[in-house]
Design a protein around this motif. Sequence first.
Motif, PDB file in Angstrom:
ATOM      1  N   LEU A 101      62.645-142.138  32.012  1.00 19.02           N
ATOM      2  CA  LEU A 101      62.756-140.976  31.127  1.00 19.02           C
ATOM      3  C   LEU A 101      62.802-141.495  29.679  1.00 19.02           C
ATOM      4  O   LEU A 101      63.712-142.243  29.315  1.00 19.02           O
ATOM      5  CB  LEU A 101      64.018-140.176  31.458  1.00 19.02           C
ATOM      6  CG  LEU A 101      64.072-139.685  32.910  1.00 19.02           C
ATOM      7  CD1 LEU A 101      65.379-138.962  33.189  1.00 19.02           C
ATOM      8  CD2 LEU A 101      62.897-138.774  33.220  1.00 19.02           C
TER       9      LEU A 101
ATOM     10  N   ASP B  12      65.422-135.325  22.476  1.00 19.99           N
ATOM     11  CA  ASP B  12      64.008-134.963  22.589  1.00 19.99           C
ATOM     12  C   ASP B  12      63.737-133.761  21.694  1.00 19.99           C
ATOM     13  O   ASP B  12      63.943-132.615  22.070  1.00 19.99           O
ATOM     14  CB  ASP B  12      63.682-134.624  24.052  1.00 19.99           C
ATOM     15  CG  ASP B  12      62.189-134.434  24.262  1.00 19.99           C
ATOM     16  OD1 ASP B  12      61.454-134.427  23.256  1.00 19.99           O
ATOM     17  OD2 ASP B  12      61.758-134.311  25.421  1.00 19.99           O
ATOM     18  N   ARG B  15      61.907-130.774  22.830  1.00 25.30           N
ATOM     19  CA  ARG B  15      62.598-129.852  23.739  1.00 25.30           C
ATOM     20  C   ARG B  15      63.637-129.023  23.022  1.00 25.30           C
ATOM     21  O   ARG B  15      64.080-127.996  23.527  1.00 25.30           O
ATOM     22  CB  ARG B  15      63.310-130.649  24.835  1.00 25.30           C
ATOM     23  CG  ARG B  15      62.483-130.931  26.046  1.00 25.30           C
ATOM     24  CD  ARG B  15      63.090-132.047  26.847  1.00 25.30           C
ATOM     25  NE  ARG B  15      64.383-131.702  27.418  1.00 25.30           N
ATOM     26  CZ  ARG B  15      65.217-132.602  27.942  1.00 25.30           C
ATOM     27  NH1 ARG B  15      64.902-133.870  27.950  1.00 25.30           N
ATOM     28  NH2 ARG B  15      66.364-132.221  28.448  1.00 25.30           N
ATOM     29  N   ARG B 310      57.290-131.150  31.379  1.00 25.61           N
ATOM     30  CA  ARG B 310      58.290-132.031  31.985  1.00 25.61           C
ATOM     31  C   ARG B 310      58.059-132.215  33.481  1.00 25.61           C
ATOM     32  O   ARG B 310      58.979-132.509  34.234  1.00 25.61           O
ATOM     33  CB  ARG B 310      59.678-131.461  31.699  1.00 25.61           C
ATOM     34  CG  ARG B 310      59.981-131.488  30.211  1.00 25.61           C
ATOM     35  CD  ARG B 310      61.213-130.728  29.893  1.00 25.61           C
ATOM     36  NE  ARG B 310      62.383-131.362  30.469  1.00 25.61           N
ATOM     37  CZ  ARG B 310      63.572-130.769  30.553  1.00 25.61           C
ATOM     38  NH1 ARG B 310      63.711-129.545  30.112  1.00 25.61           N
ATOM     39  NH2 ARG B 310      64.591-131.400  31.081  1.00 25.61           N
ATOM     40  N   GLU B 313      59.130-135.677  34.679  1.00 23.97           N
ATOM     41  CA  GLU B 313      60.594-135.853  34.725  1.00 23.97           C
ATOM     42  C   GLU B 313      61.179-135.106  35.923  1.00 23.97           C
ATOM     43  O   GLU B 313      62.016-135.647  36.668  1.00 23.97           O
ATOM     44  CB  GLU B 313      61.211-135.324  33.428  1.00 23.97           C
ATOM     45  CG  GLU B 313      62.729-135.375  33.426  1.00 23.97           C
ATOM     46  CD  GLU B 313      63.363-134.450  32.410  1.00 23.97           C
ATOM     47  OE1 GLU B 313      62.746-134.204  31.358  1.00 23.97           O
ATOM     48  OE2 GLU B 313      64.475-133.959  32.689  1.00 23.97           O
TER      49      GLU B 313
END
Lengths: 237, 427
Positions: A101, B12, B15, B310, B313
């Motif tokens: 990540l 992030d 985000r 995402r 992720e």
Amino acid sequence: MNIKNSVIKFNNVTKRFPVGGDYFIALKNIDLLLNKGEFTGLVGPSGSGKTTLLNIIGGLDSASDGNVSVLGQSLENTSHNERAKVRRKNMGFIFQSYNLLPVYSVFENVELPLILNKIDSTQRLKKVNQAIEWVGLSDKRDSRPSMLSGGECQRTAIARAIVHQPALVMADEPTANLDAENSHHIMKILTNLNRELSTSFVFATHDEKIMGYLKRIIHLEDGQIKKDQLIKNPKFS
Amino acid sequence: MITFLTKGLIRDRTRSFFPVIVISLTVAIVVFGSGFMRGVMNSMLLDTAVILSGHEKVVTRAYSEESQLMPNDLALLGSNELIKRLEIEYPEFFWTPRILFAGLLDVPDQNGETKAQSPVIATGIDFFSNGSRQVEIWELDRNIVEGVLPKLENEAMISSKLANQLGVSVGEKVTFIGSTMDNAFSTYNFDIVGTFNLRKGQTDKQMMLVDISGARNALDMDNAASTILGFYHDLYYDDKKAVDFRSKFNTLNSDSSDIFSPFMLALRDDNQMSTIVDFSNAMLIIMGGIFLLIVMVVLWNMGLMNGLRRYGEVGLRLAIGEPKGHVYRSLVFEAFLIGFIGTIIGTVIGLGLTYYVQENGIDYTKGMEALTNSSIIMPNIFYAQVTTDLFYIGFFPGVFATVLGTMLAGIAIYKREMAQLFKDLES
């Protein structure tokens, strides 16, 4: 094979995928027993069933026929959540493209499985530091993945896979994106972990460099096990 | 896990920071756009209300039928008592008397001979009462061109257009020539103490404003009024309530057999104003609805894209054993949090901007001056309006649409073939 020590047990497993009005048989009548501490490779050409087998072992997919047991627990008729729990507690995954990540540091990436397993922060700190030390990244614990080389990224991914000391680690082409030197480095780390932690490793691979480390090679072809080869003295062990 | 996810969210910027900026700006535009549209629509209605009709208007039944003739012989008598009653029974409004009258305005020269004459349409308004809001609603402080407001009953203000036409200036005397409410000939001298420009096109071309006491003296209308106007305290016209009040008043007070009985008219009852009111409401709904829909699609799409971005992720989290429901809830909660923060910021910005334009307006005088020959009544300054719904309207696009987009993206998580995870994560 020693059934008492078995980590994975496949009993006459078949996997079919619907294709159009027909079915494609990805795995055909597979019987397989993987014991604790084995260092096994699934090898074979594309479409031979390596990834399907890995998926079923990891509980990411289920068998069409036959029975699969992982660590003594049958995966038949289990829910997504139950299989997720098995993965969370007992399995680690290593991917070809690392899948770290990007917004988290090495430490935090490695910490994730412990958070999911609700390990308290003191224990987490200890275990993560230990895992990072195993893979030789102590000086990079606060670095983000973007600041790491490919080899360092894969070592971080290995630390993440083994931090909760799972019984089984599955790796899909773990060295495919690495050069020869890094590939050997990674495999040495994995061999050491296999020896020290008695963790079982299952690789799906084409990579010839890996073969020299494997203690067992299962050759797959057209969804069937063509050859199951035990290597007494691996070349690089 | 919450701490872990929060760390990621803060770090992030794609985000957190950027979506908050996008949501804030979008919500601010929605809030300001709604406030401005309402303000402009209400400004157009308020202009008519201030000059002619009020939000509610009480006249005699006979006056209502011939109101365009300004028939002061049909005016309301005992207007002070009626106003007191209205203030008690309908406290939602502030009530004020008006006398509308027309005649000739004569400007004498130094010798008392006529220098200039012009028809005049005059309005007697309540300048002097304690708490009178007439100066405020006519915006006379802002619209005064020269001189001061009337302080005595024989003082008058005339529009700057009429002053120019007559060649009269502040300090001069003029004579109003007309008829009393009993249709007797009447002359009355007014001192011009000020000139004004309502900045509403040609509306004030022949307008004179006097205090209602002066109008009563000039027209012999003691304790009488052509109309009694009611205005909502916040000056925002609520058509439904106005119609309800009007119906209630007329049922209780108006006698169809008595032409002098009081009769209430809502703003929509005056001179085809119903069309304007309905048009205004329809425009607000249509424009507001389309606008809201567009921004909702934009933010919904942003939520969707953020969720899909995402994919990797989420795949990893599923692979290492996080339950699907947990992943899904965390995505939705994150979208809610970002949407909520963005909406709060956007609403504050939007309300601030709306309040500023409500207080200061956007002056479009130069554009309106081009309409010298048009009879359309248009405000020269557009004001926004802060209303209660502006405090929550932004939550529809800001939170609802963002979360909806994420929820839709999250369905992809639920529908995701777990068997594809290895392949997905290699791509």
